[in-house]
Scaffold this active site. Structure first.
Site, mmCIF file in Angstrom:
data_model
loop_
_atom_site.group_PDB
_atom_site.id
_atom_site.type_symbol
_atom_site.label_atom_id
_atom_site.label_comp_id
_atom_site.label_asym_id
_atom_site.label_seq_id
_atom_site.Cartn_x
_atom_site.Cartn_y
_atom_site.Cartn_z
ATOM 1 N N GLY A 11 0.768 -1.245 0.000
ATOM 2 C CA GLY A 11 0.000 0.000 0.000
ATOM 3 C C GLY A 11 0.796 1.292 0.000
ATOM 4 O O GLY A 11 0.245 2.348 0.324
ATOM 5 N N ASN A 13 1.752 3.028 -2.549
ATOM 6 C CA ASN A 13 1.115 3.946 -3.506
ATOM 7 C C ASN A 13 -0.211 4.475 -2.970
ATOM 8 O O ASN A 13 -0.524 5.659 -3.130
ATOM 9 C CB ASN A 13 0.909 3.252 -4.859
ATOM 10 C CG ASN A 13 2.181 3.226 -5.686
ATOM 11 O OD1 ASN A 13 2.576 4.225 -6.261
ATOM 12 N ND2 ASN A 13 2.853 2.083 -5.708
ATOM 13 N N LYS A 64 -16.456 -14.664 -10.690
ATOM 14 C CA LYS A 64 -15.809 -13.343 -10.796
ATOM 15 C C LYS A 64 -16.867 -12.254 -10.974
ATOM 16 O O LYS A 64 -16.767 -11.162 -10.436
ATOM 17 C CB LYS A 64 -14.846 -13.355 -11.988
ATOM 18 C CG LYS A 64 -14.160 -12.035 -12.202
ATOM 19 C CD LYS A 64 -12.946 -12.191 -13.081
ATOM 20 C CE LYS A 64 -12.230 -10.869 -13.206
ATOM 21 N NZ LYS A 64 -10.827 -10.997 -13.448
ATOM 22 N N MET A 89 -3.583 -6.997 -7.580
ATOM 23 C CA MET A 89 -2.985 -8.086 -8.356
ATOM 24 C C MET A 89 -4.047 -9.035 -8.922
ATOM 25 O O MET A 89 -4.037 -10.242 -8.657
ATOM 26 C CB MET A 89 -1.996 -8.854 -7.477
ATOM 27 C CG MET A 89 -0.826 -7.999 -7.047
ATOM 28 S SD MET A 89 -0.021 -7.219 -8.474
ATOM 29 C CE MET A 89 1.421 -6.535 -7.729
ATOM 30 N N ARG A 90 -4.942 -8.445 -9.715
ATOM 31 C CA ARG A 90 -6.057 -9.212 -10.236
ATOM 32 C C ARG A 90 -6.510 -8.542 -11.534
ATOM 33 O O ARG A 90 -6.471 -7.311 -11.621
ATOM 34 C CB ARG A 90 -7.170 -9.110 -9.192
ATOM 35 C CG ARG A 90 -8.230 -10.137 -9.225
ATOM 36 C CD ARG A 90 -9.017 -10.077 -7.918
ATOM 37 N NE ARG A 90 -8.297 -10.696 -6.828
ATOM 38 C CZ ARG A 90 -8.138 -12.008 -6.682
ATOM 39 N NH1 ARG A 90 -8.678 -12.841 -7.540
ATOM 40 N NH2 ARG A 90 -7.447 -12.486 -5.676
ATOM 41 N N LEU A 91 -6.921 -9.347 -12.514
ATOM 42 C CA LEU A 91 -7.426 -8.745 -13.755
ATOM 43 C C LEU A 91 -8.826 -8.198 -13.519
ATOM 44 O O LEU A 91 -9.673 -8.888 -12.940
ATOM 45 C CB LEU A 91 -7.494 -9.805 -14.855
ATOM 46 C CG LEU A 91 -6.246 -10.065 -15.693
ATOM 47 C CD1 LEU A 91 -6.558 -11.081 -16.776
ATOM 48 C CD2 LEU A 91 -5.715 -8.779 -16.323
ATOM 49 N N ASN A 106 -4.349 2.134 -13.972
ATOM 50 C CA ASN A 106 -3.422 1.209 -13.307
ATOM 51 C C ASN A 106 -1.999 1.751 -13.369
ATOM 52 O O ASN A 106 -1.646 2.498 -14.288
ATOM 53 C CB ASN A 106 -3.470 -0.159 -14.014
ATOM 54 C CG ASN A 106 -2.581 -1.188 -13.328
ATOM 55 O OD1 ASN A 106 -2.520 -1.264 -12.097
ATOM 56 N ND2 ASN A 106 -1.884 -1.987 -14.110
ATOM 57 N N HIS A 108 1.988 0.275 -13.411
ATOM 58 C CA HIS A 108 2.746 -0.965 -13.587
ATOM 59 C C HIS A 108 4.243 -0.639 -13.528
ATOM 60 O O HIS A 108 4.698 0.326 -14.151
ATOM 61 C CB HIS A 108 2.392 -1.621 -14.924
ATOM 62 C CG HIS A 108 3.070 -2.935 -15.104
ATOM 63 N ND1 HIS A 108 2.653 -4.079 -14.443
ATOM 64 C CD2 HIS A 108 4.163 -3.282 -15.825
ATOM 65 C CE1 HIS A 108 3.474 -5.065 -14.770
ATOM 66 N NE2 HIS A 108 4.391 -4.621 -15.588
HETATM 67 C C1 GAR Z 1 3.752 -1.297 -7.345
HETATM 68 O O1 GAR Z 1 5.109 -1.359 -7.691
HETATM 69 C C2 GAR Z 1 2.885 -1.421 -8.566
HETATM 70 O O2 GAR Z 1 3.441 -0.830 -9.692
HETATM 71 C C3 GAR Z 1 2.798 -2.911 -8.713
HETATM 72 O O3 GAR Z 1 2.625 -3.371 -7.414
HETATM 73 C C4 GAR Z 1 3.359 -2.541 -6.535
HETATM 74 C C5 GAR Z 1 2.492 -2.198 -5.350
HETATM 75 O O4 GAR Z 1 3.245 -1.531 -4.379
HETATM 76 N N1 GAR Z 1 1.708 -3.288 -9.574
HETATM 77 C C6 GAR Z 1 1.777 -4.290 -10.445
HETATM 78 O O5 GAR Z 1 2.753 -5.006 -10.567
HETATM 79 C C7 GAR Z 1 0.531 -4.481 -11.297
HETATM 80 N N2 GAR Z 1 0.776 -5.341 -12.398
HETATM 81 P P1 GAR Z 1 2.529 -0.844 -3.153
HETATM 82 O O6 GAR Z 1 1.555 -1.878 -2.566
HETATM 83 O O7 GAR Z 1 3.627 -0.510 -2.205
HETATM 84 O O8 GAR Z 1 1.795 0.366 -3.660
#
Ligand code: GAR
Length: 196
Positions: A11, A13, A64, A89-91, A106, A108
């Site tokens: 979390g 972000n 889903k 982490m889910r589509l 999103n 990435h």
């Molecule tokens: C982040 O680096 C984000 O870009 C990645 O998960 C991390 C979450 O970090 N997302 C993916 O890989 C999506 N495909 P956080 O929980 O510290 O924000």
């Protein structure tokens, strides 16, 4: 009208977006956290930041579609208009995509289309490439395939370890993501004013 963040993990972000939205007094507040993982640290952060959090586990639903319908009802109850994925982490499926066209964003941790999917930072580090980065994009049915809104490069130097690269990527994410979300909100507000 406001923002919901979806997250599955630590979390950082989510926290950064909430803090930036408050410090910069965005026109839209982060009203909700939707989390699919019972042990995710992000749930604790939501409590500390006083953001309403819902733990919604897919395993509690027969499909889903049913899982996403349950989320959609909550989003509608809270007047959510933007969905921000931050380590979710889910589509995302058609139920949510149809309800929020061009309104699900999103982040990435790579320069898409390179290294989509899981463990993108590690994949770039092990490949090895000299430059990786961060991508922000609208979400579509694919895995990290929607229209790109912004990208920022992050270089990988000789002395980087996976840990230092992860830190660099997170820093880049924390700079870029709130900036782009704010821009999206401001652009939308301008268009709405023009329409009236
Ligand atoms: C982040 O680096 C984000 O870009 C990645 O998960 C991390 C979450 O970090 N997302 C993916 O890989 C999506 N495909 P956080 O929980 O510290 O924000």
């Amino acid at each position: 009208m406001s923002i919901a963040v979806f997250a599955s993990g630590s979390g950082s972000n989510f926290k950064n977006i909430v803090l930036r939205s408050r410090v910069e007094a965005w026109g839209r507040a982060v009203r909700l956290l939707i989390c699919d993982q019972p042990n995710a640290k992000v749930l604790q952060l939501a409590q500390e930041l006083q953001v309403t959090a819902y733990l919604i586990e897919p395993s509690s639903y027969p499909s889903k579609k049913a899982y996403e319908k349950a989320i959609l009802e909550i989003l509608q109850e809270h007047g959510i208009e933007w969905v921000i994925l931050a380590g979710y982490m889910r589509l995302v499926g058609t139920t949510l995509l149809q309800a929020f066209p061009k309104r699900i964003v999103n982040i990435h941790p790579s320069l898409l289309p390179a290294f989509p999917g899981l463990n993108a930072i590690e994949k770039a580090f092990l490949h090895p490439v000299k430059v990786t980065g961060v991508t922000i994009h609208f979400v579509d049915e694919g895995m990290d395939t929607g229209p790109i809104l912004a990208q920022v490069p992050v270089s990988i130097s000789e002395i980087d370890t996976l840990e230092t690269l992860v830190d660099k990527i997170h820093q880049a994410e924390h700079n870029l993501y709130p900036t782009i979300i704010k821009q999206l909100i401001e652009t939308e507000t301008k268009w709405r004013r023009k329409e009236h």
